[in-house]
Motif scaffolding. Sequence first.
Motif, mmCIF file in Angstrom:
data_model
loop_
_atom_site.group_PDB
_atom_site.id
_atom_site.type_symbol
_atom_site.label_atom_id
_atom_site.label_comp_id
_atom_site.label_asym_id
_atom_site.label_seq_id
_atom_site.Cartn_x
_atom_site.Cartn_y
_atom_site.Cartn_z
ATOM 1 N N TYR A 256 32.054 31.832 -105.861
ATOM 2 C CA TYR A 256 31.991 32.743 -104.612
ATOM 3 C C TYR A 256 30.857 33.505 -104.824
ATOM 4 O O TYR A 256 30.342 33.970 -105.847
ATOM 5 C CB TYR A 256 33.150 33.469 -104.709
ATOM 6 N N ASN A 258 29.141 37.042 -103.275
ATOM 7 C CA ASN A 258 29.744 38.258 -102.734
ATOM 8 C C ASN A 258 28.760 38.527 -101.462
ATOM 9 O O ASN A 258 27.455 38.886 -101.786
ATOM 10 C CB ASN A 258 29.549 39.470 -103.809
ATOM 11 N N THR A 260 28.304 41.132 -99.614
ATOM 12 C CA THR A 260 27.764 42.476 -99.886
ATOM 13 C C THR A 260 26.538 42.399 -100.751
ATOM 14 O O THR A 260 25.557 43.008 -100.472
ATOM 15 C CB THR A 260 28.563 43.487 -100.002
ATOM 16 N N THR A 261 26.892 41.949 -101.993
ATOM 17 C CA THR A 261 25.929 42.459 -103.338
ATOM 18 C C THR A 261 25.207 41.156 -103.590
ATOM 19 O O THR A 261 24.167 41.197 -104.142
ATOM 20 C CB THR A 261 26.571 42.589 -104.520
HETATM 21 C C1 LIG Z 1 31.826 42.222 -103.556
HETATM 22 O O1 LIG Z 1 31.354 43.356 -103.968
HETATM 23 C C2 LIG Z 1 31.727 44.876 -103.497
HETATM 24 C C3 LIG Z 1 30.758 45.708 -104.077
HETATM 25 O O2 LIG Z 1 30.544 45.524 -105.546
HETATM 26 C C4 LIG Z 1 33.212 44.931 -103.952
HETATM 27 O O3 LIG Z 1 33.750 46.171 -103.572
HETATM 28 C C5 LIG Z 1 33.875 43.806 -103.077
HETATM 29 O O4 LIG Z 1 35.211 43.820 -103.746
HETATM 30 C C6 LIG Z 1 33.271 42.509 -103.721
HETATM 31 N N1 LIG Z 1 34.015 41.568 -102.911
HETATM 32 C C7 LIG Z 1 34.536 40.489 -103.348
HETATM 33 C C8 LIG Z 1 35.439 39.786 -102.517
HETATM 34 O O5 LIG Z 1 34.708 40.368 -104.709
#
Ligand SMILES: *[C@@H]1O[C@H](CO)[C@@H](O)[C@H](O)[C@H]1NC(C)=O
Length: 675
Positions: A256, A258, A260-261
Amino acid sequence: MLPLQLVLVPILLLGSCRCQSTSEELSTAIAQAFKVYEDKLAQIETYFANLARQVMLQQFNSEQRIRTDGYSGVKAVRGDRHGPRNYYSKSVIGSRFIAIHDHADFVRTVGMGEINVVINGVDFTTRHNDYSLVMPSTTSTDYHDTEPLPFPDVPPSVLELENVDDQIEEMRTYFKAFATQNTTLRDYRPYFRPNLCYMEAAWTLDKNIDEPFQSDRHQLDAASWMQLQSLIRYGAYTGTKSPEENFAHLPTAIMYVNRTTGEPVFAQWNYRILCSPIEEDIPFRYLKQMEDLQYNVPRGRVGADNRNLRVARFVLYEHESNNYQRYGLLDRIFYNITGKDNIPSDLRQESYGNSLYVPGSSPKELQDTSRYARSTELGGADAMGNKFLARGFNDPNLFCAETTQSRVAPITLDRCKTRRVRGKKVEVCETVETRFSWAIPLEIVYLTPLSSWNPYNILFSDDRRTATAGWTLNGMTEASAYNGTDRAHYYITPVHFYKGRTNSDDSADTARSGVWVKDATNTPRQCSASGQRILTPDIEGVGRVRLRYPIAPIHGEGSAVWKELNALSDFVMSQTATDQEKATLVNFRMSTTTRTPPGIHDHEFTLSVFDFKKIRDDGQTRTVTTSLAQGHTHDLVIRYRRGRFEYVTCSGERICKDKHPRELFPDPDDVANIS
Ligand SMILES: *[C@@H]1O[C@H](CO)[C@@H](O)[C@H](O)[C@H]1NC(C)=O
Ligand SMILES: *[C@@H]1O[C@H](CO)[C@@H](O)[C@H](O)[C@H]1NC(C)=O
Ligand SMILES: *[C@@H]1O[C@H](CO)[C@@H](O)[C@H](O)[C@H]1NC(C)=O
Ligand SMILES: *[C@@H]1O[C@H](CO)[C@@H](O)[C@H](O)[C@H]1NC(C)=O
């Protein structure tokens, strides 16, 4: 580059300014520099996330390729010899199927070497397995908690006998009943219990190396996943191996990225071998033996019976005649096995908005997806008008179970719906997380009362060094008799239960024939190993009895080529069998007539085994001309009725002119070999 620029720009700006530079100018310059830096960083983050995503898709592509090349199943064993044709070297078969062997001196160890396996498109190589007879815990849902597989009881009719020789006699009778599947002789079924041993695999989030399953003989020989990977790559590059066979090739993947990051989440493939008791009885006739020409051709034993060889492999199929099947015994056995949740937790995987049901259930029963299943039934029909769904794209061996264990890497899916909020359309998304493990069958292992029958009352210790008193006793003489038994020196069966030597015939086996063991009263007794075996040694009046039936599917059999090859081989083999039956003759004699004239005489004739079977089994008739006697012959039309051969007409008459009775007698010696 970037950090250097970042530092240099403000300094240069400062240096180039002869006048008194304002702090305003300086901070603007710094802010600009940071902006450049941040933009670049954001760009690199995007590049990196895209790259990580591409690596993930690359891995997925390679999995998809393997998935569609063949089934989940075993693929290869370590090779050694070769010859003029490719089938002289090993595939999954060498002199044994999937490297099975015995460690009968261990109480619960089932011998199996290194194998290369594909499960759900992931191609991996195990360490030397030698797995232990354990099952998922029935009391704990903790990750990978197991408990010992129950050993069957000793029949009371054995235990109630005082004398050891009488007990041996009775135990042999039980083995005879089991070997001949004769429940009238003794009802052996409560004491000879079938178990399914299976391989389970999953993507895990474990950062540290985790010994996935118990073995009394082998464990992964590395401190970290990284070290294991370099060891296995070194072996692959140089073509060598560790003599202990304790390295495994277990791939890692990006599960996966992420959004966002841009951070990739890594997953580690891992597998284990477990067993599960089967409640139904599994008669031997359900275990159909496969003929492997690659073994038989170079050894000149085509058509020979390999049932008692380690190379024999089987398919569990409960019906007499071959036919298409959707849901059968193996499905029912697996549905009683839970995935990594250990105890059925009544999970309901939702599949693209469909509810899933147990195939063929009536009334419709929702499927508990925490248990292993390779098929399911959809609530509504699919695009092809079907409700039945075989899991996987085309893989009849892919048993799947959902799990809630957080150590299993999840697959995530963003599910978005458009909703109206205060007149405006908005997209509302939720992330669905699902975790699965997959399994393939390996073998049916029958456990027998020998695992616990202890007529000499020998003490057992659950360690590895009590019997040898810290490796000072070797059991070879009465004086050096073992101090009872332990987990790795399990000898409780009286040696004369078997006939002659009970040594093994395979270099991978470890048990020795009769060793001396002290019983609870310190009397030395001569005993045989009582752990698990593929075949028992020769039992007086019974012979050798097969206890392990490997039923592991083969990866390659999923390819279109291998399907055509198997069809061709079955066709040729049945043709060969027919040709042989046509060339083998059965001698017949007519009933004697005493009518004079022409005087006491009879006639003879022959039928091929092929015709014999057509008459006996398919209700057909055949016409033959008998031998000459008293100067005449007869033309007989032959049929089979009420358990005997007879003529329907004799040279066109209902009864021969010289009154031979109707019955015809095949030679008992010729008939003895006809199935
Ligand atoms: C992606 O990263 C953000 C920031 O660290 C976090 O809050 C979020 O849970 C992550 N998403 C997944 C699906 O792991
Ligand atoms: C089964 O055992 C019974 C009792 O000993 C015997 O009479 C019978 O012939 C056996 N059946 C077969 C098929 O061998
Ligand atoms: C599965 O478990 C049920 C309930 O214990 C049992 O009745 C059934 O016989 C089992 N099925 C098999 C194939 O062992
Ligand atoms: C022999 O076995 C008993 C238990 O079975 C144990 O207490 C004792 O220490 C053992 N003796 C030696 C010398 O190991």
